[in-house]
Design an enzyme around this catalytic site. Structure first.
Site, PDB file in Angstrom:
ATOM      1  N   GLU A   1     -37.414  14.599  19.601  1.00 20.54           N
ATOM      2  CA  GLU A   1     -35.963  15.211  20.780  1.00 20.54           C
ATOM      3  C   GLU A   1     -35.372  16.739  20.505  1.00 20.54           C
ATOM      4  O   GLU A   1     -34.504  17.328  20.707  1.00 20.54           O
ATOM      5  CB  GLU A   1     -35.175  14.135  21.025  1.00 20.54           C
ATOM      6  CG  GLU A   1     -34.688  13.938  19.462  1.00 20.54           C
ATOM      7  CD  GLU A   1     -33.746  11.988  20.144  1.00 20.54           C
ATOM      8  OE1 GLU A   1     -33.430  12.098  21.254  1.00 20.54           O
ATOM      9  OE2 GLU A   1     -32.871  11.399  19.511  1.00 20.54           O
TER      10      GLU A   1
ATOM     11  N   HIS B   1     -19.861   2.736  34.711  1.00 23.11           N
ATOM     12  CA  HIS B   1     -20.472   1.582  34.727  1.00 23.11           C
ATOM     13  C   HIS B   1     -20.524   1.249  36.049  1.00 23.11           C
ATOM     14  O   HIS B   1     -21.800  -0.189  36.039  1.00 23.11           O
ATOM     15  CB  HIS B   1     -19.770   0.663  34.883  1.00 23.11           C
ATOM     16  CG  HIS B   1     -19.290   0.543  32.864  1.00 23.11           C
ATOM     17  ND1 HIS B   1     -18.139   0.646  32.144  1.00 23.11           N
ATOM     18  CD2 HIS B   1     -20.648   0.938  32.071  1.00 23.11           C
ATOM     19  CE1 HIS B   1     -18.554   0.229  30.751  1.00 23.11           C
ATOM     20  NE2 HIS B   1     -20.282   0.940  30.912  1.00 23.11           N
TER      21      HIS B   1
ATOM     22  N   ASP C   1     -32.875  14.123  25.336  1.00 18.55           N
ATOM     23  CA  ASP C   1     -32.429  15.924  24.614  1.00 18.55           C
ATOM     24  C   ASP C   1     -33.568  16.588  24.398  1.00 18.55           C
ATOM     25  O   ASP C   1     -32.199  17.968  24.385  1.00 18.55           O
ATOM     26  CB  ASP C   1     -32.311  14.911  23.377  1.00 18.55           C
ATOM     27  CG  ASP C   1     -30.505  13.347  23.506  1.00 18.55           C
ATOM     28  OD1 ASP C   1     -29.430  14.737  23.936  1.00 18.55           O
ATOM     29  OD2 ASP C   1     -30.653  13.150  22.998  1.00 18.55           O
TER      30      ASP C   1
ATOM     31  N   CYS D   1     -40.460   8.014  25.782  1.00 20.31           N
ATOM     32  CA  CYS D   1     -39.577   7.306  26.115  1.00 20.31           C
ATOM     33  C   CYS D   1     -38.015   8.297  26.450  1.00 20.31           C
ATOM     34  O   CYS D   1     -37.268   7.608  27.592  1.00 20.31           O
ATOM     35  CB  CYS D   1     -38.497   6.747  24.922  1.00 20.31           C
ATOM     36  SG  CYS D   1     -37.770   7.162  24.174  1.00 20.31           S
TER      37      CYS D   1
HETATM   38  C1  PEP Z   1     -34.040  11.492  24.927  1.00 25.45           C
HETATM   39  O1  PEP Z   1     -33.100  11.847  24.539  1.00 25.45           O
HETATM   40  O2  PEP Z   1     -34.450  10.771  26.228  1.00 25.45           O
HETATM   41  C2  PEP Z   1     -33.659   9.555  24.536  1.00 25.45           C
HETATM   42  C3  PEP Z   1     -34.486   8.239  25.663  1.00 25.45           C
HETATM   43  O3  PEP Z   1     -32.797   9.234  24.357  1.00 25.45           O
HETATM   44  P1  PEP Z   1     -31.323   8.545  25.077  1.00 25.45           P
HETATM   45  O4  PEP Z   1     -31.356   9.017  26.366  1.00 25.45           O
HETATM   46  O5  PEP Z   1     -30.716   7.648  24.514  1.00 25.45           O
HETATM   47  O6  PEP Z   1     -30.165  10.068  24.339  1.00 25.45           O
HETATM   48 MG    MG Z   2     -32.025  11.369  22.835  1.00 19.70          MG
END
Ligand code: PEP
Ligand code: MG
Length: 595
Positions: free
Chosen positions: A434, A192, A459, A506
């Site tokens: 992912e 945090h 991931d 993303c």
């Molecule tokens: C990812 O795995 O790239 C993703 C965007 O999800 P998170 O980072 O929330 O696992």
């Molecule tokens: Mg992810």
């Protein structure tokens, strides 16, 4: 002069004098007490809990003007720790049963806690354990008469703070006037402290082991929170060049923000949509002011982690509805829960798992807990009536999983139809790519009613390369430029394009200009989604480059079998296209060479 390397927590460059925040480390001794003293000892513990709680509430209030509204509930977990029966309750019981002093009971309870969970390596969980430790230390200091305040508030001239660790309370109280930047020995990417530092725009590097042994209050220091380097007693030359770099950064950041509203059209006319990743509806206005054209990923699990119980349908509906309304006229992608293993909030934990990353996570958890999943799907459907939403499933690893999740959504639609509740009948249903299995099956998913894909590179790299993304000892092997990663991304994007299913990215790769450049060269990308702060910079970069040239560079990169060759090529051909103030992980690694 000495250079140390740490984890980048909040970007920027800070130059100034060091101020060492010397936490008063107290040695806890065991003292036996009489049976008739036990209630007095419990009273003493209760009084300490009350004093620390008051201090925390006071700190939270004092920081109100200092941190953005969406960050304020960051204090709740600390205050909740004080109310947690498993910690304070056990310590009270230990005082009464074992007849020992309160400090010792607290320390023992916490140590047992650590032993129980020490094999769990998840970074998020470690950060939470660490927060508990900070609260326990505050309580022990209070019990031993050391007082809760330990010096940060006494700071009255600008300095770079060095500490073993900082709590979010410490960070929130930092005024940008006095705190130029900070460096801590402890801390991870999800702490945090780092999150608040970013929102306050204070450069920060965390996780620099043993740095306190090499720095003293008053030393000249530089925090290069671009490369993750910390320079103690810099040379005149270093001082000058960092000073220039810092001025440029400030100037360019201002310029980029002014241009955040402009579209991201490449030199050869290809238009890209940049969207934001958010954790709460209150992040939407920040995303908009940074030029986001919609929300590419709403990580809904944060809604579940925040409270100490499951949010009900109304709470979830209101939350998603708010996002739908705030994001208008754009669209928001709501990702269903990505909870699981030890990433579970305390109130949902049943059995700790040996390999949480490979365990009952995300869509697996939701399919295993249909009541939780149904409630979330109903809430998302209901909210879809109030704006432009899409729904997306995380961690899908087989077609069956996707089809089961979709069938559940269809069931919820029929329920709502029966109840006469409105929802968007054309709600698009997508999935994260992912897991390597999903990546290899994009074609099959595309012909089986997947409306869109979003590649989660964080991931995907973890599972493809078998590198725990939270484990520091293998962090250097987490390599987006590994040829296997590049080839797999190429296949995903090409397959999705072939079947005309929109594909976005993303994961963190989207926010890095070098990686984003490769991604746009791989095919048609619907949107690149990232943290709001990275959007202006990325937009500026995309306006300077050509998508066709990016394609040529990707094809060249695909010929390399080694990361080393790819890096050499990109350093020669891509990073020189950066305008000043632009940086990439690639450059941070180069800089680490002189550490
Ligand atoms: C990812 O795995 O790239 C993703 C965007 O999800 P998170 O980072 O929330 O696992
Ligand atoms: Mg992810």
């Amino acid at each position: 002069m000495k250079i140390f390397k740490g984890i980048l927590a909040s970007p920027g460059i800070a130059i100034g004098k060091a101020y060492i925040l010397n936490r008063f480390h107290v040695a806890v001794v065991c003292r036996n007490i009489g049976k008739d003293e036990a209630f007095l000892e419990v009273d003493r513990l209760n009084a300490a809990v009350e004093a620390v709680r008051k201090e925390m509430i006071k700190s939270a209030r004092e920081s109100v003007g200092n941190i953005p509204a969406n960050m304020r509930d960051i204090f709740n977990p600390h205050i909740q720790i004080l109310e947690d029966p498993t910690l304070i309750g056990h310590a009270r019981q230990m005082v009464e049963k074992k007849l020992v002093n309160a400090e010792y009971a607290l320390k023992e309870t916490f140590d047992k806690f650590v032993q129980r969970f020490e094999n769990i390596r998840d970074g998020y969980f470690k950060d939470r354990l660490h927060e508990i430790e900070l609260v326990v230390n505050k309580l022990i200091r209070e019990l031993m008469g050391a007082g809760v305040d330990d010096g940060l508030s006494k700071l009255n001239e600008p300095a770079v703070i060095f500490a073993h660790d900082l709590t979010p309370f410490d960070t929130a109280q930092m005024s940008a006037k006095y705190v130029l930047g900070f460096v801590t020995e402890a801390g991870g990417k999800t702490s945090h402290t780092g999150i608040i530092a970013s929102s306050l725009n204070i450069p920060a590097v965390v996780g620099v082991p043993k740095i306190l042994r090499s720095v003293e209050t008053g030393d000249n220091v530089i925090v290069d929170a671009i490369t993750g380097n910390v320079v103690i007693k810099p040379t005149d030359q270093q001082f000058q060049s960092y000073n220039q770099k810092r001025q440029h950064l400030l100037f360019l950041a201002k310029k980029m923000e002014k241009e955040a509203g402009k579209e991201a059209r490449t030199r050869d006319g290809v238009l890209f949509r940049l969207t934001a990743n958010i954790e709460s509806p209150s992040d939407v206005p920040t995303a908009a002011s940074h030029g986001a054209e919609g929300i590419g990923l709403y990580r809904t699990e944060f809604l579940f982690v925040r409270g100490n119980r499951l949010p009900d349908e109304e709470e979830q509906f209101n939350d998603y509805k708010k996002v739908a309304q705030l994001v208008a006229p754009y669209e928001a992608i709501i990702r269903t829960l990505d909870l699981g293993g030890d990433k579970m909030p305390g109130h949902m934990v049943e059995e700790p798992e040996a390999n949480p990353a490979l365990g009952l996570r995300a869509i697996r958890y939701c399919l295993d807990q249909p009541a939780v999943f149904r409630t979330q799907l109903r809430s998302i459907l209901r909210a879809s009536h109030y704006g432009r939403l899409r729904v997306m499933f995380p961690m899908v690893s087989s077609l069956e999983e996707f089809l089961r999740a979709k069938a559940m959504l269809e069931r919820m639609k029929r329920e709502l139809d029966k109840d006469g509740v409105p929802y968007d009948k054309n709600l698009k249903v997508g999935m994260m790519v992912e897991t390597p299995s999903a990546a290899l099956m994009v074609t099959q998913f595309a012909v089986n009613e997947v409306d869109f894909f979003s590649v989660g590179t964080n991931d995907l790299i973890q599972y493809l390369l078998a590198i725990d993304r939270t484990n520091q000892s293998v962090a250097n092997l987490f390599e987006p430029l590994n040829p296997a990663v590049i080839r797999l991304l190429w296949n995903i994007i090409q397959s999705a394009n072939r079947y005309k299913v929109p594909v976005s990215v993303c994961g963190k790769m989207s926010a890095d200009p070098v990686y984003a450049y490769l991604l746009i060269g791989m095919g048609d990308i619907e949107n690149l989604s990232m943290d709001s702060n990275s959007i202006p910079k990325l937009k500026g970069f995309l306006r300077d480059v050509s998508a066709e040239e990016a394609r040529k560079h990707v094809l060249k990169v695909m010929e390399f079998d080694r990361v080393r060759d790819t890096k050499k090529y990109l350093t020669k051909n891509v990073t020189p296209m950066f305008s000043e103030g632009m940086f990439s992980e690639l450059m941070a690694e180069d800089a680490s060479g002189d550490a």
